[in-house]
Design an enzyme around this catalytic site. Structure first.
Site, mmCIF file in Angstrom:
data_model
loop_
_atom_site.group_PDB
_atom_site.id
_atom_site.type_symbol
_atom_site.label_atom_id
_atom_site.label_comp_id
_atom_site.label_asym_id
_atom_site.label_seq_id
_atom_site.Cartn_x
_atom_site.Cartn_y
_atom_site.Cartn_z
ATOM 1 N N GLU A 186 36.858 35.705 -4.917
ATOM 2 C CA GLU A 186 36.262 34.426 -4.541
ATOM 3 C C GLU A 186 36.524 33.371 -5.614
ATOM 4 O O GLU A 186 36.061 33.504 -6.751
ATOM 5 C CB GLU A 186 34.749 34.615 -4.359
ATOM 6 C CG GLU A 186 33.972 33.331 -4.126
ATOM 7 C CD GLU A 186 32.463 33.528 -4.185
ATOM 8 O OE1 GLU A 186 31.757 32.508 -4.156
ATOM 9 O OE2 GLU A 186 32.005 34.682 -4.268
ATOM 10 N N ASP B 42 31.014 36.863 -5.697
ATOM 11 C CA ASP B 42 29.827 36.695 -6.534
ATOM 12 C C ASP B 42 28.618 37.391 -5.922
ATOM 13 O O ASP B 42 28.535 37.556 -4.692
ATOM 14 C CB ASP B 42 29.501 35.200 -6.703
ATOM 15 C CG ASP B 42 30.554 34.470 -7.530
ATOM 16 O OD1 ASP B 42 31.328 35.160 -8.228
ATOM 17 O OD2 ASP B 42 30.596 33.227 -7.474
ATOM 18 N N ASP C 89 25.769 36.430 -5.052
ATOM 19 C CA ASP C 89 24.811 35.427 -4.582
ATOM 20 C C ASP C 89 24.990 35.234 -3.085
ATOM 21 O O ASP C 89 25.771 35.946 -2.441
ATOM 22 C CB ASP C 89 24.986 34.105 -5.347
ATOM 23 C CG ASP C 89 26.392 33.503 -5.169
ATOM 24 O OD1 ASP C 89 27.166 34.022 -4.341
ATOM 25 O OD2 ASP C 89 26.710 32.516 -5.863
ATOM 26 N N ASP D 209 26.367 32.763 -1.311
ATOM 27 C CA ASP D 209 27.726 32.368 -0.904
ATOM 28 C C ASP D 209 28.675 33.564 -0.966
ATOM 29 O O ASP D 209 29.522 33.744 -0.081
ATOM 30 C CB ASP D 209 28.247 31.243 -1.813
ATOM 31 C CG ASP D 209 27.660 29.892 -1.431
ATOM 32 O OD1 ASP D 209 27.149 29.783 -0.306
ATOM 33 O OD2 ASP D 209 27.698 28.964 -2.266
#
Length: 636
Positions: free
Chosen positions: A424, A498, A500, A502
């Site tokens: 990402e 990541d 998180d 997103d």
């Protein structure tokens, strides 16, 4: 002469069920949660065989508070008379001897899911204890076993007017590290079996949580398709259903078209989910393409001067179907032994679909019209996608000019030792390129979120730059008619995002793409998810990494210091780690943890992807409300 001699005395002969306990994975796949649940399926399959033979109408599965399992049916009951050769009760032979059972005698079971006569004996061998109760001849017979060996004689313990068999077992803690059954996993399989065997009543009771569910479907496969399409918008209200027998092979098929763009076809042989397809699937596809084309031409949907010919992909766009065949002597092949190989099955399915589907379309023109129009629309979009597909299909010989510019490829040309990281963002991609072992690790940075393929047609998918880049890098092509796993350039494809919200969204988008258009990569275990740490814990010169809150607390506890005395860094993204940290925690094969993506339940996977990524909002809202309590790491 070697120091260690290899003679006859080195040869071990494992007697009885010792072989099962010595190598349990050979019989149940593994000794993790998957193998544990497989024990239940083995016993349930015996009850299903009684139902398919026409003798059982009800099955009850109970999870007891101590994690023991009971499976009871109202079939004929396992025979209790003495075996003429072995001079032991038949039930004892079935429970203690591999390859002993009624599945080999076609007068007893015309078809069965259990083929090798190993189910009950394997479960018995891998159980701390197992108790069999048989209701037969107005009597209750009972025998108890421990780790596969009988510890009591078969005895009569009472009278009854019931009939059937009840097997209760406790999985052996010497074999399984963790014995804890997941209600939803068992419930999904039992629901599936109820759909596949119309009118059969299957109940699951979880005494640990006081939960009970009963599955019974008069409509069988029709209700199965409606269940699969619950989160989609159908083109016609009722699923199309037909059944028949060709060449001694019973065939049942239900199908429904919806407004989505992906196909979802589940195939079964003797209730076994043939996830890799096989001859029944190829027969269905061939007949479907021929029949839809014939109908479209006969009723002038396609004019003679039209340059349209409906391909297999065109007629399967937005199709949900379930195919179930019953084969007396099934032959399974493929990597996971879930691909049907019987050549005669193709002809049986093809003949039935040719006859019954054309007849249905002629008798139901109001249903036929939207189906044909959708297929024609798909064909026009396919032509628009053809050039894009050609650009992304792997060429016979790949050179540096044909690969995506932002791909940092590995130096090895051997796919078996190579792996591709889908990373990402450019920042994390830069760190990963510095961190990697360039001999066998390739890095492909992804810019933002890829297209949600659940809501897009193939021409739009293939015009998306990020998806084109992924397809070209992997090299297999996409779609059921073009995909070739042997052309893959990497043996492992690792999604690294990541930790998180997103990152989770990007991971879900990628998994949706792989599931819908490169499903075989998942089936063959080629897709992985990287596990970057969530925390770095520093205590003086000591550094530790924790992958979740639980591990963070454990590390601090083991350090024996006050939490305020240690420095805790919570990583928000991969870009916050320097290359050395990224290599050490996430990319080094010696120390990393990567999760292999597997699809054990195609029905459940299809539903989840449709709910999370599809057009309908209400099912997604309901799913979030029901599952919010299970969130472990919430990024707010």
């Amino acid at each position: 002469m070697s120091a260690k001699e290899y003679t006859a005395k080195n040869i071990q002969v494992l007697k009885g069920l010792e072989a099962v306990r010595k190598r349990p994975a050979m019989y149940i796949g593994d000794v993790t949660s998957k193998g544990l649940h497989h024990l239940v399926y083995e016993i349930v399959d015996n009850s299903i065989d009684e139902a398919m033979a026409g003798y059982a109408t009800e099955i009850m599965v109970t999870i007891h508070p101590d994690e023991s399992i009971s499976v009871e049916d109202n079939g004929r009951g396992i025979p209790v008379d003495l075996h003429p050769v072995e001079k032991k009760p038949a039930v004892e032979i079935i429970m203690t001897t591999l390859h002993a059972g009624g599945k080999f005698d076609k007068n007893t079971y015309k078809v069965s899911g259990g083929l090798h006569g190993v189910g009950a004996s394997v479960v018995n061998a891998l159980s701390e204890w197992c108790k069999v109760e048989i209701y037969r001849n107005n009597k209750i017979y009972q025998q108890v076993y421990e780790r596969g060996a009988p510890v009591t004689e078969l005895k009569i313990i009472g009278e009854t007017d019931k009939r059937g068999t009840k097997i209760t077992f406790l999985a052996d803690s010497e074999i399984f590290k963790k014995i804890s059954y997941k209600f939803e996993v068992l419930a999904n399989r039992l629901r599936e079996l109820a759909f596949l065997n119309k009118n059969l009543k299957i109940t699951i009771v979880d005494e640990r949580n006081d939960i009970q569910e009963t599955y019974q479907y008069e409509g069988g496969l029709k209700e199965f398709v409606a269940y699969l399409d619950a989160s989609r918008t159908p083109l016609h209200e009722e699923p199309i259903y037909f059944e028949g027998e060709r060449d001694g092979i019973p065939v049942e098929i239900a199908l429904q078209y919806n407004t989505a763009y992906t196909e979802n076809i589940l195939t079964y042989c003797n209730n076994v989910n043939t996830m890799e397809g096989g001859t029944h699937l190829s027969g269905f596809k061939s007949a479907l393409t021929r029949t839809i084309n014939s109908y479209a031409q006969k009723y002038n949907f396609i004019k003679n001067n039209d340059k349209i010919n409906l391909s297999g992909e065109d007629v399967r766009e937005g199709l949900t179907a379930v195919i179930s065949v019953k084969v007396p002597e099934p032959q399974f092949e493929g990597q996971t032994k879930t691909k049907l190989g019987n050549s005669e099955v193709r002809g049986a399915v093809e003949t039935l679909v040719n006859e019954k589907l054309f007849e249905f379309l002629e008798q139901n023109p109001a249903v036929a019209r939207p189906i044909i129009e959708k297929c024609i629309s798909a064909a026009r979009a396919r032509e628009a996608a053809r050039q894009a597909r050609e650009l992304t299909r792997r060429k016979t010989v790949l050179d540096s000019s044909s690969l995506p510019g932002k791909l940092a490829d590995c130096s090895s040309n051997d796919p078996k030792e190579s792996e591709l990281y889908l990373v990402e963002g450019d920042s994390a991609g830069g760190s990963a390129k510095q961190a990697r072992d360039r001999r066998f690790q390739a890095i492909l940075p992804l810019k933002g979120k890829i297209l949600n393929v659940e809501k897009a047609r193939l021409d739009k998918i293939l015009s998306n730059d990020e998806i084109k880049t992924i397809i070209t890098a992997i090299g297999t092509g996409i779609g059921s008619d073009s995909f070739d796993i042997e052309k893959r350039r990497y043996d492992k494809i690792i999604i690294m995002t990541d930790a998180d919200v997103d990152g989770a969204h990007i991971r879900t988008l990628l998994l949706t793409f792989f599931y819908r258009y490169m499903g075989e990569l998942i089936q063959q275990g080629k897709i992985y998810i990287a596990q970057p740490p969530l925390y770095k814990i520093k205590n003086g010169k000591q550094e530790f990494y924790a992958f979740d809150d639980e591990e963070k607390e454990r590390i601090i506890k083991e350090l024996g210091v006050d939490e305020s005395k240690v420095v805790i860094q919570r990583y928000k993204g991969l870009g916050e780690m320097n290359p050395e940290q990224l290599w050490e925690t996430t990319m080094n094969p010696e120390t990393r943890t990567i999760l292999q993506v597997s699809i054990d339940n195609a029905m459940e996977a299809d539903q989840i992807f449709t709910i999370l990524m599809g057009e309908e909002v209400a099912p997604r809202k309901k799913f979030i409300e029901e599952n919010a309590q299970f969130v472990r790491n919430l990024d707010v």
